[in-house]
Enzyme design. Structure first.
Site, PDB file in Angstrom:
ATOM      1  N   ASP A 145       0.841  -1.200   0.000  1.00  0.00           N
ATOM      2  CA  ASP A 145       0.000   0.000   0.000  1.00  0.00           C
ATOM      3  C   ASP A 145       0.874   1.247   0.000  1.00  0.00           C
ATOM      4  O   ASP A 145       1.922   1.285   0.643  1.00  0.00           O
ATOM      5  CB  ASP A 145      -0.903  -0.005   1.240  1.00  0.00           C
ATOM      6  N   HIS A 216      -6.576  -0.162 -10.559  1.00  0.00           N
ATOM      7  CA  HIS A 216      -6.530   0.841  -9.484  1.00  0.00           C
ATOM      8  C   HIS A 216      -5.404   1.844  -9.716  1.00  0.00           C
ATOM      9  O   HIS A 216      -5.603   3.052  -9.523  1.00  0.00           O
ATOM     10  CB  HIS A 216      -6.344   0.124  -8.147  1.00  0.00           C
TER      11      HIS A 216
END
Length: 304
Positions: A145, A216
């Site tokens: 992340d 994404h």
């Protein structure tokens, strides 16, 4: 102006995230309580030098004018809620947001207790999440992340307002996501990688021409009309219980526009009908807009 350290802090192992609403009798006294926060952040940093502690308090969009009527950040506005078919990013306003992070869980918890003591009788705790580093800075989906985060001096350039009386402050957007991991784990790793647009084991981003239009990393890598990257600084961490897992997503930026455009790109279909397919595997449960002022603004109760 001195930015609150939590805005640009490097990643930590642990965090507590607290959302408060101010009680009717608390509005007059809350600015004085918030004025004590910079000294609290400093004392915790000095008393526990091995913990890499950083504190951050931000004031909600709907609450700012009641606490600091003398001036308002120019771009502070409502959370940009999104609805598209069965995908939703709701607005759930809160008055105060605290991010308390450290490499020692006990020190983060001490910060929670001290903040709660300073605000006792003035606020009501509406939401509490404990974040933690998962493996090598991965989300609960198994992917690293924050790989697009600015580094070094660029962190401050992206996250902090540069000029004026709100210099050193930052526009924050906070969301709690709950992941649909049972559905996610039914995907083959290769299909998960197509959702993200990068590899899972070694975190290598696909070339642009190899990415699906729903990836994404493609939907969140935006440019403005002048061709400049619309960056944000993410200060997110996973959260989890025995029954649920997700992400506390935090965007820090010198303008709310970048986050707004990213969220729109993630949820709203483009002309070809494409949207971010990661949103099929997670649900935003909260969404709130804040401004985190400088330490000087807090200490002076806005009289600068």
């Amino acid at each position: 102006m001195t930015a609150q350290a939590g805005i640009c802090a490097e990643p930590n192992l642990h965090a507590y995230y607290l959302m408060f609403n101010i009680l009717p009798q608390g509005f007059e006294r809350v600015p004085a309580a918030l004025a004590q926060m910079p000294a609290l952040w400093q004392s915790l940093t000095q008393n526990y030098p091995d913990a890499a502690f950083s504190g951050l308090v931000a004031i909600g969009n709907q609450t700012w004018d009641e606490l600091y009527p003398q001036a308002r950040p120019a771009e502070l506005t409502v959370f940009p809620a999104q609805v598209a078919n069965d995908r939703m990013a709701p607005e759930t306003p809160f008055d105060l947001f605290f991010q308390l992070r450290a490499d020692r869980l006990d020190v983060a918890y001490i910060a929670v207790q001290k903040v709660s003591a300073l605000l006792a009788g003035l606020v009501e705790l509406k939401d509490e999440r404990q974040g933690f580093r998962y493996l090598d800075r991965r989300d609960m989906t198994g992917f690293v992340d924050g790989t697009e985060n600015p580094q070094g001096e660029d962190r401050a350039a992206v996250a902090l307002v540069a000029d004026g009386q709100f210099a050193g402050g930052s526009y924050l957007h906070v969301q709690h996501y709950r992941h649909k991991l049972t559905r996610w784990e039914k995907l083959a790793i290769s299909d998960q990688e197509q959702v993200y647009g990068r590899t899972k084991p070694d975190d290598i981003e696909f070339e642009s021409q190899q990415k699906a239009p729903t990836a994404h990393t493609l939907r969140t890598n935006l440019k403005d009309d002048a061709g400049n990257s619309m960056e944000i600084l993410r200060q997110s961490l996973p959260w989890g219980t025995a029954n649920a897992q997700g992400l506390v997503f935090i965007s820090c930026c010198n303008t709310p526009l970048h986050f707004t455009r990213m969220l729109e790109s993630m949820y709203q279909p483009d002309a070809a009908g494409y949207f971010d397919h990661l949103m099929l595997f997670t649900q935003a449960e909260t969404g709130a807009a804040f401004f985190a002022p400088s330490e000087e603004w807090l200490s002076s109760k806005g009289d600068i």
